[in-house]
Every structure is written in C-alpha cells, then in structure tokens.
Design an enzyme around this catalytic site. Sequence first.
Site, PDB file in Angstrom:
ATOM      1  N   TYR A 110      -2.542  -3.980  -5.802  1.00 29.50           N
ATOM      2  CA  TYR A 110      -1.789  -3.899  -4.544  1.00 29.50           C
ATOM      3  C   TYR A 110      -2.758  -3.960  -3.359  1.00 29.50           C
ATOM      4  O   TYR A 110      -3.692  -3.162  -3.285  1.00 29.50           O
ATOM      5  CB  TYR A 110      -0.966  -2.619  -4.526  1.00 29.50           C
ATOM      6  CG  TYR A 110      -0.161  -2.478  -3.265  1.00 29.50           C
ATOM      7  CD1 TYR A 110       0.852  -3.374  -2.965  1.00 29.50           C
ATOM      8  CD2 TYR A 110      -0.419  -1.454  -2.366  1.00 29.50           C
ATOM      9  CE1 TYR A 110       1.578  -3.266  -1.800  1.00 29.50           C
ATOM     10  CE2 TYR A 110       0.310  -1.329  -1.202  1.00 29.50           C
ATOM     11  CZ  TYR A 110       1.316  -2.244  -0.924  1.00 29.50           C
ATOM     12  OH  TYR A 110       2.027  -2.126   0.235  1.00 29.50           O
ATOM     13  N   ASP A 182      -0.843   3.840 -11.175  1.00 32.90           N
ATOM     14  CA  ASP A 182       0.247   3.390 -10.309  1.00 32.90           C
ATOM     15  C   ASP A 182       1.314   2.779 -11.225  1.00 32.90           C
ATOM     16  O   ASP A 182       1.112   1.730 -11.829  1.00 32.90           O
ATOM     17  CB  ASP A 182      -0.293   2.367  -9.302  1.00 32.90           C
ATOM     18  CG  ASP A 182       0.757   1.958  -8.273  1.00 32.90           C
ATOM     19  OD1 ASP A 182       1.952   1.937  -8.620  1.00 32.90           O
ATOM     20  OD2 ASP A 182       0.377   1.639  -7.137  1.00 32.90           O
TER      21      ASP A 182
END
Length: 393
Positions: A110, A182
């Site tokens: 990300y 994550d």
Amino acid sequence: MKEASFLTKVVHAGVDRRSHHGALSVPIYNASTYAFANAEEAAAIHNELEPGYYYGRIGNPTTEALEKALAELENAEAAVAFASGMAAISAVILTTVKTGESIVAPRSGYSTTQNLLKFLADEFAVETILVDGAEADAYASAAKENTKLFFIESPSNPLLQITDLSAVAEVAKRRGIVTLADNTFATPFNQRPIDLGIDLVVHSGTKYLGGHSDLTAGIVAGDADLVERVRQKGAKLFGGNIAPETAWLVLRGLRTLALRMERHNSNAYALANMLASDRRVRRVYYPGVPMHAGFEAAKRQMDPGFGGMVSFDLGTQAAGRAFVNALKLCALATSLGGVESIVQHSASMTHATLSPEERSAAGISEGLIRFSVGIEDVEDIKADILNALDAIK
Ligand SMILES: *Cc1c(COP(=O)(O)O)cnc(C)c1O
C-alpha cells in the site's frame, strides 16, 4: 456448545445487549465526557483502576462494541479502533519501533504505508529494510540485531503478493520481533493471521469491514499487552480515535461481512479466470489462479476464498486509460472493498508521481489495473469489462 461458525459470530460479535437496554443495534453514544458520582469514583475511573468511561478520545461504548467484535472475528485477545487505517498503522509502528531501530517490510505494498516508512527513515532515523514480500525467508535474512517489527501485507496492494504468514511468524517468535499483518484485502472472513502466529493484525476499516464506501476507519487486533500499549500510547497520545457514529457504521457493515465476502470471492474468482484466458490481458494477479506465484501459500492460509481484489496488466499506459474511460458500470475511483465494483489505473492515479522507471522497479506496469470486484451480478460486471477491453485500440 461447539464454537459458533464465522457466519454466526459475525452477526452477533461484540454486543452485550443487557448493557444497552436490550437494543439489538448498539446505540451511538455521542459523548465527549462522562460525569462521576463522587471523587472516589472519579479517581478510580479516571486513573483506569476500574472500568468505565471518562473522555471521548479514550473510550466510548459504541467504539468498544466495534473493538470487541473485531477481536472476536480475528480470534484476538483485544482490539483498538482508529479514525483510519493509516492512524492504526502509524500508531502500531510508533509504539513498537524507536529511533535507531529497524523494521522489515515488503518492497511492494500500500503506497501510503510505504511513504510513512520512508518518512520515518528520513526524519526519525527508523530504518526500514525492504524485502520481496513473496519470500518469507527474506524476512529472516534481512533482520538485524535492532529489528523490532516485521510488517507484512498479504495479499498486498496492488499486486496481490502472498507472504507465508506462519513462516514469518515463526522466525519472528524465535528472535523476539513483533509481527504486524495488514489483513485489509483478505478480511477475517478469508484469513485469520492470529491463528497462524502473527502478533497484531491491522485493517483499513474503510474497505471491506465498513463495506459501503461511506467512511474511513482503522483497527488493530491481537495480543492483549501489545494492543494495550497501542491504546495507551498510539491512541491516547496521538489521538486518532474513531468517531462514535463511524464506529457504529463499521459495526453495521460488519454484520453482512460474510454475505458480502462470499459474493466478492466468487465474483472475483470468476473475473480473474475470465481475464486470465483473454489474449488482450498480459498478466492477471489473483491468489486464486494457479499461475499466481502465491497460489500454494494462499491455498494454505486463506479459507474459504481468495478475496475480491484482482489486478491485471493491459500492457501500456494508453491501453489502461482507454480501458477505464470505456467502463460504464465499474466506478473509476481510488478506494476498494465497497459493494460496488471500483477500478483504478495505477500509473495515472496512485503511482502517477513516479517515473516509468520507478514504477517498473516497484512492479507497477504502465497498464496495471486494480479491480475491486463488487457484489453486482457477475454477468453484468463481465459485460462491462469485456466492452471496455473492446475499446482498447
Ligand atoms: C486503504 C489501505 C490502507 C490505509 O487505510 P485508510 O483507511 O485509507 O487510512 C492500508 N492498507 C491497505 C492494504 C489499504 O488498502
């Protein structure tokens, strides 16, 4: 009684009806402060010697219901909610690693997390050693004496790289390193990293947990002591607390997480297979197709499905732009995980400030499309995609 299945847990998790007058939906407590009966009660609650609420940044009954729900769904001991995924990620990092210490993290992931790690290196001398996220062994070889945190993103954004969670957790345990995964792309419906030995899980609740493209939220779940430290330092001192209305919206979204994810999984699976057999598509990134490098690891650690995110390469920047311009049903937008299909062209959006060479080094090809497959009728999504592929010259 045997432990309730996820399908049942997700409907009921986190709510103690008796403490809310029997309300099936936990009420929204819009309160910044709470009055005490006397000095003794004030001393006990304000100093956290007894349970209770005293100030909006530190605890709220609606938020607490969300935290309990997420902890249950991730099989975690505790959880703490934040105003966004980045508030949650930065709170964990800043309470786990100090100046002069280091983090091992994937080279591709990300983009804002990547930028945060770079910022901490440049301005706070917290080093991040970047590794190939698809190679669990790389974490072990990269770790140094001063490494305090292994950051994992699996499946990763936007290339859907898979990291072997138990392999990384095992190395970390031996060396006393905290692991943070994550889990935004998978959701606890498809993957429960705590069961595989990971210490902390983080979510952008903005995505599948909320599920309706109408809020930003974040959450950290895991080991009780670690979560308490994140709450006492990361949440209390930095102040990225979630608003009660938003916590309520995430809880409302969560109730249908299983139903939505079943459809996201099956639609994405069908779309990935359709794209994989289309000559106009150079490459498909989806952990559920055998050509994907992480297919075997994904089969071991993801269950029942591979999630709703598919990326694919159309070769050139012009092809990527022509494709997104021709879509009618799928929205061209930067987020993901909503009920509606959302598409983004990385080279002209999230990675536009990089040069083509830098994009290539990050594994982002000029024609890369990131596709958050919605819960619409799969035939309608397929038709929109095929029609847009036809529009490429
Ligand atoms: C969106 C996202 C984040 C950041 O979450 P925000 O809610 O936007 O702050 C972190 N990780 C992944 C994988 C994401 O997709």
